[in-house]
Design a protein around this motif. Structure first.
Motif, PDB file in Angstrom:
ATOM      1  N   THR A   1       0.605  -1.650   0.168  1.00  0.00           N
ATOM      2  CA  THR A   1       0.498  -0.031  -0.312  1.00  0.00           C
ATOM      3  C   THR A   1       0.661   1.454   0.189  1.00  0.00           C
ATOM      4  O   THR A   1       1.480   1.632   0.226  1.00  0.00           O
ATOM      5  CB  THR A   1      -0.648  -0.052   1.002  1.00  0.00           C
ATOM      6  N   GLY A   2       0.187   2.049  -0.508  1.00  0.00           N
ATOM      7  CA  GLY A   2       1.512   3.637  -0.685  1.00  0.00           C
ATOM      8  C   GLY A   2       0.417   4.584  -1.139  1.00  0.00           C
ATOM      9  O   GLY A   2      -0.536   4.421  -0.241  1.00  0.00           O
ATOM     10  N   PRO A   3       0.598   5.768  -1.491  1.00  0.00           N
ATOM     11  CA  PRO A   3      -0.290   6.927  -1.561  1.00  0.00           C
ATOM     12  C   PRO A   3      -1.328   7.071  -1.963  1.00  0.00           C
ATOM     13  O   PRO A   3      -2.545   8.000  -2.076  1.00  0.00           O
ATOM     14  CB  PRO A   3       1.013   8.574  -1.679  1.00  0.00           C
ATOM     15  N   ASP A   4      -0.596   6.754  -3.432  1.00  0.00           N
ATOM     16  CA  ASP A   4      -1.933   5.834  -4.023  1.00  0.00           C
ATOM     17  C   ASP A   4      -2.975   4.771  -4.098  1.00  0.00           C
ATOM     18  O   ASP A   4      -3.868   4.132  -4.684  1.00  0.00           O
ATOM     19  CB  ASP A   4      -1.567   5.276  -5.383  1.00  0.00           C
ATOM     20  N   GLY A   5      -2.776   4.163  -2.549  1.00  0.00           N
ATOM     21  CA  GLY A   5      -4.001   3.106  -2.585  1.00  0.00           C
ATOM     22  C   GLY A   5      -3.090   1.823  -2.335  1.00  0.00           C
ATOM     23  O   GLY A   5      -1.616   1.426  -2.069  1.00  0.00           O
ATOM     24  N   GLU A   6      -3.608   0.284  -2.325  1.00  0.00           N
ATOM     25  CA  GLU A   6      -3.128  -1.008  -2.984  1.00  0.00           C
ATOM     26  C   GLU A   6      -2.860  -1.528  -3.964  1.00  0.00           C
ATOM     27  O   GLU A   6      -3.533  -1.093  -4.474  1.00  0.00           O
ATOM     28  CB  GLU A   6      -4.096  -1.506  -2.182  1.00  0.00           C
ATOM     29  N   ARG A   7      -2.085  -2.148  -3.986  1.00  0.00           N
ATOM     30  CA  ARG A   7      -2.130  -3.148  -4.646  1.00  0.00           C
ATOM     31  C   ARG A   7      -1.535  -4.126  -4.937  1.00  0.00           C
ATOM     32  O   ARG A   7      -0.668  -4.312  -4.094  1.00  0.00           O
ATOM     33  CB  ARG A   7      -0.835  -2.408  -6.417  1.00  0.00           C
ATOM     34  N   THR A   8      -1.020  -5.392  -6.079  1.00  0.00           N
ATOM     35  CA  THR A   8      -1.013  -7.085  -5.360  1.00  0.00           C
ATOM     36  C   THR A   8      -0.047  -7.380  -6.523  1.00  0.00           C
ATOM     37  O   THR A   8      -0.392  -6.745  -8.317  1.00  0.00           O
ATOM     38  CB  THR A   8      -1.820  -7.854  -4.833  1.00  0.00           C
ATOM     39  N   LEU A   9       1.164  -7.457  -6.109  1.00  0.00           N
ATOM     40  CA  LEU A   9       2.707  -7.832  -7.297  1.00  0.00           C
ATOM     41  C   LEU A   9       2.838  -8.883  -7.351  1.00  0.00           C
ATOM     42  O   LEU A   9       3.008 -10.238  -6.111  1.00  0.00           O
ATOM     43  CB  LEU A   9       3.815  -7.358  -6.607  1.00  0.00           C
ATOM     44  N   PRO A  10       2.572 -10.302  -8.209  1.00  0.00           N
ATOM     45  CA  PRO A  10       2.964 -11.211  -8.274  1.00  0.00           C
ATOM     46  C   PRO A  10       4.542 -11.786  -7.825  1.00  0.00           C
ATOM     47  O   PRO A  10       5.725 -10.609  -7.961  1.00  0.00           O
ATOM     48  CB  PRO A  10       3.112 -12.236  -9.614  1.00  0.00           C
ATOM     49  N   PHE A  11       5.143 -12.792  -7.652  1.00  0.00           N
ATOM     50  CA  PHE A  11       5.969 -12.669  -6.072  1.00  0.00           C
ATOM     51  C   PHE A  11       7.415 -12.898  -7.388  1.00  0.00           C
ATOM     52  O   PHE A  11       8.456 -12.483  -7.321  1.00  0.00           O
ATOM     53  CB  PHE A  11       6.414 -14.233  -5.609  1.00  0.00           C
ATOM     54  N   SER A  12       6.724 -13.830  -8.493  1.00  0.00           N
ATOM     55  CA  SER A  12       7.795 -13.317  -9.462  1.00  0.00           C
ATOM     56  C   SER A  12       8.497 -12.179 -10.540  1.00  0.00           C
ATOM     57  O   SER A  12       9.293 -11.646 -10.701  1.00  0.00           O
ATOM     58  CB  SER A  12       7.449 -14.226 -10.789  1.00  0.00           C
ATOM     59  N   ASP A  13       7.185 -10.923  -9.860  1.00  0.00           N
ATOM     60  CA  ASP A  13       8.321  -9.801 -10.402  1.00  0.00           C
ATOM     61  C   ASP A  13       8.280  -8.754  -9.032  1.00  0.00           C
ATOM     62  O   ASP A  13       9.000  -7.845  -9.746  1.00  0.00           O
ATOM     63  CB  ASP A  13       6.420  -8.798 -11.413  1.00  0.00           C
ATOM     64  N   PHE A  14       8.237  -9.690  -7.882  1.00  0.00           N
ATOM     65  CA  PHE A  14       8.634  -8.529  -7.247  1.00  0.00           C
ATOM     66  C   PHE A  14      10.304  -7.871  -6.469  1.00  0.00           C
ATOM     67  O   PHE A  14      10.462  -6.527  -6.775  1.00  0.00           O
ATOM     68  CB  PHE A  14       8.261  -9.690  -5.460  1.00  0.00           C
ATOM     69  N   HIS A  15      10.998  -8.955  -6.734  1.00  0.00           N
ATOM     70  CA  HIS A  15      12.138  -9.046  -6.815  1.00  0.00           C
ATOM     71  C   HIS A  15      12.931  -8.504  -8.396  1.00  0.00           C
ATOM     72  O   HIS A  15      12.135  -8.696  -9.251  1.00  0.00           O
ATOM     73  CB  HIS A  15      13.224 -10.382  -6.491  1.00  0.00           C
ATOM     74  N   ARG A  16      13.699  -7.813  -8.294  1.00  0.00           N
ATOM     75  CA  ARG A  16      14.527  -7.823  -9.910  1.00  0.00           C
ATOM     76  C   ARG A  16      16.092  -8.158  -9.652  1.00  0.00           C
ATOM     77  O   ARG A  16      16.899  -8.796  -9.276  1.00  0.00           O
ATOM     78  CB  ARG A  16      14.770  -6.474 -10.007  1.00  0.00           C
ATOM     79  N   LEU A  17      15.987  -8.518 -11.146  1.00  0.00           N
ATOM     80  CA  LEU A  17      17.685  -8.485 -11.382  1.00  0.00           C
ATOM     81  C   LEU A  17      18.321  -7.574 -11.308  1.00  0.00           C
ATOM     82  O   LEU A  17      17.725  -6.207 -11.751  1.00  0.00           O
ATOM     83  CB  LEU A  17      17.441  -9.363 -13.078  1.00  0.00           C
ATOM     84  N   PRO A  18      19.747  -7.278 -11.446  1.00  0.00           N
ATOM     85  CA  PRO A  18      20.303  -6.399 -11.739  1.00  0.00           C
ATOM     86  C   PRO A  18      20.437  -5.104 -13.021  1.00  0.00           C
ATOM     87  O   PRO A  18      20.535  -3.722 -12.161  1.00  0.00           O
ATOM     88  CB  PRO A  18      21.452  -6.754 -11.142  1.00  0.00           C
ATOM     89  N   GLY A  19      20.416  -6.034 -13.745  1.00  0.00           N
ATOM     90  CA  GLY A  19      20.926  -5.587 -14.588  1.00  0.00           C
ATOM     91  C   GLY A  19      21.845  -4.001 -15.040  1.00  0.00           C
ATOM     92  O   GLY A  19      22.742  -3.857 -14.393  1.00  0.00           O
ATOM     93  N   ASP A  20      20.814  -2.605 -15.200  1.00  0.00           N
ATOM     94  CA  ASP A  20      22.099  -1.421 -14.747  1.00  0.00           C
ATOM     95  C   ASP A  20      21.983  -0.994 -13.592  1.00  0.00           C
ATOM     96  O   ASP A  20      21.911   0.384 -13.686  1.00  0.00           O
ATOM     97  CB  ASP A  20      22.022  -0.670 -16.159  1.00  0.00           C
ATOM     98  N   THR A  21      20.724  -1.509 -13.227  1.00  0.00           N
ATOM     99  CA  THR A  21      20.314  -0.547 -11.433  1.00  0.00           C
ATOM    100  C   THR A  21      20.495  -1.746 -10.969  1.00  0.00           C
ATOM    101  O   THR A  21      19.691  -2.280  -9.735  1.00  0.00           O
ATOM    102  CB  THR A  21      19.023  -0.089 -11.807  1.00  0.00           C
TER     103      THR A  21
END
Length: 331
Positions: A179-199
């Motif tokens: 949840t944040g200032p714009d309300g709630e949202r749900t992320l699939p677990f596969s999309d929660f963490h990131r690979l390093p890439g350039d960031t």
């Protein structure tokens, strides 16, 4: 440790608001990772927001037949919850494979998702690290990289994600509620963490102004055929060199569905849907398990000290699948 201000949030909305009002603010609950980072001068928050009084400490039934684990449920509470042990034993096994009992008593579900890497160079502020200080380089690339990633790496970072719990959540196909200032949202677990890439400094897709409120487990828990196998330098209180969460749906010795997630090999829990699909409809045999294991590491790359992880990952996948299927362990 740098000086910081402190406040205690009484509501979820108040916590989110406080985060927006202070520069360099961070949430703190169990503090099992953040306090270490602060002591080592790796993390320097100017303001801490204590969220331990928020109503996020329950495990509840979801209408779809799954379970919702509040962000403030401790690792011990989750691991020993009767519903999780009965319906999601893979998750319980993974949690109990990590850390010590004392840490599990303090560490929270939300905090576990946000653990930062245990890379030596990340913790050593005298060495270059793009994750800690973007643009300075990656000391592990040409340094001592035995514990580092073999999958999903970039020329900016080869760090690994340290969580055991997250590997099981990835295999189960969980979802993260925020949840944040714009309300709630749900992320699939596969999309929660990131690979390093350039960031590589960005570990997750959580926005800077958001708070994790819960993790949702789907109705299917693969309770009959699952295994969490962790290979490490010592039997307890060590991070994984390679870990595997394996879950199978079997019928008449044939695989109806397979789930595989690996830890200790990438910047995030590693799943390969293509390798999982290879097992669908196949007999539960060591030969078929080996084929899936080969597929999972087909793009793996070693960096010298950690090249052994490629073969280790294959063997661990095979053993975990065999264990999940209730087979005699391959030699």
């Amino acid at each position: 440790m740098n000086p910081f201000s402190f406040e205690r949030a009484e509501t979820i909305a108040g916590a989110v608001s406080a985060l927006a009002q202070h520069d360099k603010a961070r949430f703190i609950a169990g503090g099992t990772n953040l306090l270490d980072l602060m002591k080592e001068n790796v993390s320097r928050p100017g303001h801490l927001i204590d969220i331990t009084r928020l109503p996020l400490g329950k495990i509840e039934e979801n209408p779809d037949g799954g379970l919702r684990i509040g962000a403030l449920v401790t690792n011990s509470e989750a691991a020993y919850d009767e519903r999780i042990q009965r319906r999601y034993p893979l998750l319980s096994q993974a949690i109990l494979a990590g850390a010590s009992a004392q840490l599990r008593n303090m560490a929270t579900t939300g905090g576990n998702l946000l653990q930062r890497t245990r890379c030596y160079y990340f913790y050593d502020t005298a060495t270059p690290c793009n994750k800690r200080a973007p643009g300075t380089g990656c000391g592990a690339l040409e340094g001592f990289n035995r514990i580092h990633a073999i999958l999903g790496t970039s020329d900016k970072c080869i760090a690994t994600h340290p969580s055991d719990m997250c590997v099981a959540l990835a295999a189960l196909g969980a979802a993260v509620r925020v949840t944040g200032p714009d309300g709630e949202r749900t992320l699939p677990f596969s999309d929660f963490h990131r690979l390093p890439g350039d960031t590589p400094e960005l570990d997750t897709n959580l926005r800077p102004d958001e708070l994790i409120t819960a993790v949702d487990l789907p109705a299917k828990g693969f309770a009959r055929h699952c295994a969490y196998l962790k290979v490490r330098d010592r039997q307890s209180y060590a991070f994984a060199l390679v870990s595997v969460a394996a879950a199978l749906e079997l019928e008449g010795g044939h695989i109806q569905e397979a789930r595989l997630a690996l830890g200790g090999v990438a910047h995030k829990p590693w799943r390969d849907p293509g390798a999982e699909a290879m097992l669908s409809g196949k007999a539960a045999t060591v030969e078929n398990f080996r084929s899936a294991a080969e597929a999972i590491v087909r793009d793996a790359k070693g960096f010298g000290h950690n090249t052994f992880k490629i073969e280790l990952a294959k063997r661990t996948v095979v053993r975990a699948l065999a264990q999940a299927a209730g087979m005699e362990q391959p030699s």
